[in-house]
Design an enzyme around this catalytic site. Structure first.
Site, PDB file in Angstrom:
ATOM      1  N   GLU A 138     -49.616 -32.290  13.603  1.00 45.53           N
ATOM      2  CA  GLU A 138     -50.359 -33.266  14.403  1.00 45.53           C
ATOM      3  C   GLU A 138     -51.460 -33.696  13.554  1.00 45.53           C
ATOM      4  O   GLU A 138     -52.425 -32.910  12.982  1.00 45.53           O
ATOM      5  CB  GLU A 138     -50.962 -32.598  15.622  1.00 45.53           C
ATOM      6  N   ASN A 163     -52.795 -27.822  20.427  1.00 46.61           N
ATOM      7  CA  ASN A 163     -51.760 -28.125  21.303  1.00 46.61           C
ATOM      8  C   ASN A 163     -50.551 -27.322  21.329  1.00 46.61           C
ATOM      9  O   ASN A 163     -49.418 -27.425  20.369  1.00 46.61           O
ATOM     10  CB  ASN A 163     -51.276 -29.716  21.245  1.00 46.61           C
ATOM     11  N   GLU A 191     -56.563 -32.780  27.926  1.00 50.54           N
ATOM     12  CA  GLU A 191     -55.317 -33.976  27.500  1.00 50.54           C
ATOM     13  C   GLU A 191     -53.768 -33.192  28.115  1.00 50.54           C
ATOM     14  O   GLU A 191     -52.986 -33.202  27.388  1.00 50.54           O
ATOM     15  CB  GLU A 191     -55.227 -34.247  25.975  1.00 50.54           C
ATOM     16  N   ARG A 236     -62.345 -24.237  23.424  1.00 54.48           N
ATOM     17  CA  ARG A 236     -62.800 -25.786  22.990  1.00 54.48           C
ATOM     18  C   ARG A 236     -63.370 -26.310  24.167  1.00 54.48           C
ATOM     19  O   ARG A 236     -62.912 -25.965  25.154  1.00 54.48           O
ATOM     20  CB  ARG A 236     -61.636 -26.437  22.383  1.00 54.48           C
ATOM     21  N   ARG A 281     -66.377 -40.871  29.604  1.00 50.91           N
ATOM     22  CA  ARG A 281     -66.106 -39.554  28.864  1.00 50.91           C
ATOM     23  C   ARG A 281     -67.128 -38.927  27.946  1.00 50.91           C
ATOM     24  O   ARG A 281     -66.944 -37.736  27.668  1.00 50.91           O
ATOM     25  CB  ARG A 281     -64.992 -40.218  27.877  1.00 50.91           C
ATOM     26  N   ASP A 329     -64.898 -38.422  19.882  1.00 48.84           N
ATOM     27  CA  ASP A 329     -63.502 -37.739  19.223  1.00 48.84           C
ATOM     28  C   ASP A 329     -63.332 -37.904  17.824  1.00 48.84           C
ATOM     29  O   ASP A 329     -62.744 -38.810  17.364  1.00 48.84           O
ATOM     30  CB  ASP A 329     -62.253 -38.107  20.022  1.00 48.84           C
ATOM     31  N   GLU A 374     -58.503 -38.505  10.656  1.00 48.32           N
ATOM     32  CA  GLU A 374     -57.517 -39.271  11.756  1.00 48.32           C
ATOM     33  C   GLU A 374     -57.900 -40.564  11.988  1.00 48.32           C
ATOM     34  O   GLU A 374     -57.139 -41.482  12.183  1.00 48.32           O
ATOM     35  CB  GLU A 374     -57.656 -38.407  13.079  1.00 48.32           C
TER      36      GLU A 374
HETATM   37  O1  GCW Z   1     -58.645 -35.899  18.033  1.00 43.38           O
HETATM   38  C1  GCW Z   1     -57.742 -36.048  19.076  1.00 43.38           C
HETATM   39  C2  GCW Z   1     -56.187 -36.107  18.605  1.00 43.38           C
HETATM   40  C3  GCW Z   1     -55.279 -35.114  19.358  1.00 43.38           C
HETATM   41  C4  GCW Z   1     -55.885 -33.731  19.341  1.00 43.38           C
HETATM   42  C5  GCW Z   1     -57.141 -33.797  20.177  1.00 43.38           C
HETATM   43  C6  GCW Z   1     -58.015 -32.409  20.363  1.00 43.38           C
HETATM   44  C7  GCW Z   1     -54.788 -31.547  18.862  1.00 43.38           C
HETATM   45  O2  GCW Z   1     -56.111 -37.447  18.714  1.00 43.38           O
HETATM   46  O3  GCW Z   1     -54.287 -35.171  18.490  1.00 43.38           O
HETATM   47  O4  GCW Z   1     -54.940 -32.934  19.750  1.00 43.38           O
HETATM   48  O5  GCW Z   1     -57.899 -34.575  19.757  1.00 43.38           O
HETATM   49  O6  GCW Z   1     -58.694 -32.410  19.372  1.00 43.38           O
HETATM   50  O7  GCW Z   1     -57.397 -31.361  21.064  1.00 43.38           O
END
Ligand code: GCW
Length: 682
Positions: A177, A220, A301, A334, A346, A375, A403
């Site tokens: 991922e 995940n 999520e 987390r 958010r 994020d 990312e």
């Molecule tokens: O940065 C985002 C990502 C997801 C990721 C999530 C997280 C692992 O787009 O892909 O999932 O955060 O940190 O949990």
């Protein structure tokens, strides 16, 4: 000059012959032989690294001998050295902890920490544990690789943060991922029988920069990783990484008692559930006695968690912590949660959920917080949880994988970003309450601490996709060990180790590295804009995206462009996210005229004709920023081209191609964003 082709596999451990006649002579006379008497597996790793490195660097034989003769390099734990009559006084090692090391030599006998040291001219690398000596060995090799004077060494170093972990978002099917460098390094199908030699090189690279943990699997998470079959595979990797001083961690799925154990619930308050976890954890420790612990994503999520049963994050974390505590394991829980029912902004959610839980977590739980409240954006203000949970050790989560920063196609050095976060002053206990001090535990007197970086590694021959992305892996490790290092100093080291010691090359590449992050911000998300990347894969621009089912999965949610202006109003007259920061930050962020311009559109909805410090209106300044960002990528391309004669052709060509792609994409960012925004300004 080395102009042979290189493929980047060797990372910063290239060990090319020292290309500096004076230093080479010094090293040759300082290191006639190596004495490394240890009998543990780590000692074998140390000997093999020295046997690989020294003859290559010094371009001569450097024999391994049993007793120091002449000018020796003497390497071992304090106890191992005692056995060969080299004594280090106990005063000197008291403050080393189990990971710190000493590198010293006898020319400073009277001042140096080595007592009763027989040979005046030998060099000693020592520490309380074998992994500490390994870290010291890599440090010493780095001094030689970067052509430092080693005649009067008296160096002591220990990490400021206890757990320094790489987090792999790797799935068991080999996909990653947010991975941009090929497939997973872990070949689960072939494990435990088949050990890819590359695992050793991964561990060498990590150990060389002080990383002492690796979380092998994606947050995940599926259920399979906790089956006995997969735990045996994990144990094979743990056995392999152990001599390098690295512990293994896993990310479990919170509903695994139902999915694997056949239970009817995964409620953390259910005694059957707690018993299932205890048994599972005991099984893990039978296979992996030094297992590090769990990194857990829960109620985030769509991933299951304790709230599915009306239990809190603390209850979920503590149940796992109770199972791990007897074995010395930790829980990294987390705080990446953003339930719209908690707050419509958010950026405010995690704080609102976690601050009330401060003081409720077991001592072996660390709450893991991303650097910013959204994020891993190109730039975010620090997460307001830092400084808001004094009774809980907070782990800092950074993302090495880019990312949202051009992935492995863009050259973006993140050392500066991470320093900006670490140096941010939370003011939690007055001035000087930096994020770094929250994280290393010194601000609130915590005995445990952790920093964790989402890895950018994969099966690509050069590990990270882009040769320059290696710099971010390197910088993460070096900062995790010592967050007081500057981004510039780390860049300097990395360039010398990875490319060349030629001052012209060093200066040129450092210019590229050090300007690259601000440039990326400028051509993607200037002035505090955020989360306007294309949906799903997050590469490239799409500010108009508005088709997602959740409001905060749409890009228009984040920039709020309208006829009046641009930006998310998080001031006291908006979502009031500023209230989550301590004074005087909250007042500063709240005030449109005092808010640092780098966070302007993060905290304010700013009128198009608002004038910035430069005198330009917001709209003019945005255009200027996009241009400046692209201008820097053009400059990088020019610099890189000028280095062609001094860089090996294979890597030069690879980076050239990436720079072309970066430039094209940066131009696209400007075109798409300015075109979209001009709809509101014209
Ligand atoms: O940065 C985002 C990502 C997801 C990721 C999530 C997280 C692992 O787009 O892909 O999932 O955060 O940190 O949990």
């Amino acid at each position: 000059m080395n102009i042979q082709g290189e493929d980047g596999y060797e990372l910063w451990l290239r060990y090319r012959p020292v290309d500096h006649p004076e230093r080479l002579a010094q090293y040759r006379s300082a290191i006639n032989c190596v004495v490394a008497p240890g009998t543990r597996e780590t000692a074998a790793v140390i000997r093999s690294e020295l046997a690989r490195a020294l003859p290559a660097l010094l371009d001569c034989a450097v024999p391994l001998v049993d007793k120091p003769t002449g000018n020796a390099l003497v390497v071992g734990t304090i106890d191992e050295l005692k056995a060969i009559s080299v004594f280090v006084s106990s005063d000197d090692c008291r403050d080393l902890g189990d990971e710190g090391f000493i590198i010293a030599n006898g020319e400073r006998k009277n001042q140096s920490p080595i007592s009763n040291f027989q040979s005046l001219t030998s060099t000693i690398i020592t520490g309380n544990s074998a992994p500490a000596v390994l870290t010291g060995t890599f440090h010493f090799l780095r001094l030689v690789q970067t052509h430092q004077d080693i005649r009067a060494l008296d160096l002591t170093s220990r990490p400021r943060i206890r757990h320094r972990i790489l987090a792999h978002w790797d799935n068991l099917d080999g996909s990653i991922e947010r991975g941009y460098a090929g497939r997973s390094l872990w070949n689960w199908d072939a494990l435990p029988e088949k050990i890819d030699p590359r695992y050793h090189d991964y561990a060498r690279a990590c150990a060389s920069i002080g990383i002492n943990g690796t979380c092998l699997t994606n947050v995940n998470a599926g259920a399979r990783i906790l089956t006995t079959e997969y735990l045996e595979k994990t144990a094979a990797l743990a056995d392999l990484f152990r001599p390098y001083g690295m512990r293994v961690y896993l990310s479990p799925n919170f509903s695994v008692p139902m999915r694997l154990g056949g239970l009817t619930t995964s409620d953390p308050r259910d005694p059957g559930v707690a018993a299932w976890w205890k048994q599972k954890v005991d099984e893990i420790y039978r296979l992996i006695p030094d297992f590090g612990g769990f990194q857990v994503k829960a109620n985030s999520e769509g991933v299951p968690g304790p709230q599915d049963y009306g239990a809190s994050h603390a209850e979920g974390a503590n149940m796992l912590a109770a199972a791990l505590a007897p074995h010395g394991g930790i829980v990294l829980w987390r705080a990446f949660v953003y339930d719209t029912a908690v707050d419509a902004d958010r950026a405010k959610c995690a704080y609102k959920e976690f601050v009330p839980l401060d003081g409720m977590f077991h001592p072996n739980v660390l709450v893991q917080v991303k650097n910013g409240p959204i994020d891993f954006q190109p730039r975010e203000p620090f997460h307001p949880l830092f400084g808001a949970m004094p009774q809980t050790p907070l782990a800092l989560e950074l993302q090495i994988a880019q990312e949202y920063l051009g992935q492995s196609k863009h050259l973006v050095y993140l050392g500066g970003m991470w320093k900006e976060i670490l140096d941010s002053d939370t003011h939690a206990q007055g001035p000087g309450s930096t994020v770094a001090r929250v994280v290393d535990g010194s601000l609130d007197d915590h005995s445990t601490s952790c920093i964790i970086g989402v890895a950018n590694t994969g099966s690509d021959r050069n590990w990270c996709g882009h040769h320059f992305s290696q710099a971010n892996w390197y910088a993460f490790g070096r900062l995790a060990w010592d967050h007081a290092l500057s981004g510039e100093a780390i860049a300097d080291e990395w360039v010398r180790l990875t490319w060349s010691d030629d001052p012209h090359v060093v200066d040129a590449i450092k210019t590229m590295l050090l300007g690259s992050w601000e440039a990326c911000i400028d051509y993607m998300t200037p002035l505090g804009l955020h989360h306007i990347m294309q949906e799903g894969h997050h590469y490239g621009p799409d500010p108009g995206f508005n088709a997602a089912p959740r409001l905060d999965w749409n890009n228009v949610y984040y920039h709020r462009a309208d006829a009046k202006g641009l930006g998310f109003d998080r001031s006291s007259s908006g979502s009031n996210a500023v209230s989550q920061y301590h004074s005087p930050l909250r007042e500063q962020f709240d005030n449109l005229n005092a808010c640092p311009e780098k966070y302007l559109l993060w905290f304010h909805h700013v009128p198009w004709d608002h004038r910035l410090q430069s005198g330009a209106t917001l709209w003019e300044e945005l255009q200027r920023r996009y241009d400046a960002g692209i201008g820097f990528v053009e400059e990088m391309r020019g610099i890189w081209e000028s280095l062609r004669p001094r860089i090996d052709p294979q890597r030069h060509e690879h980076v050239s191609r990436r720079l072309e792609e970066q430039l094209e994409n940066a131009r696209l960012w400007r075109e798409v964003c300015l075109k979209y925004l001009s709809r509101f300004t014209l």
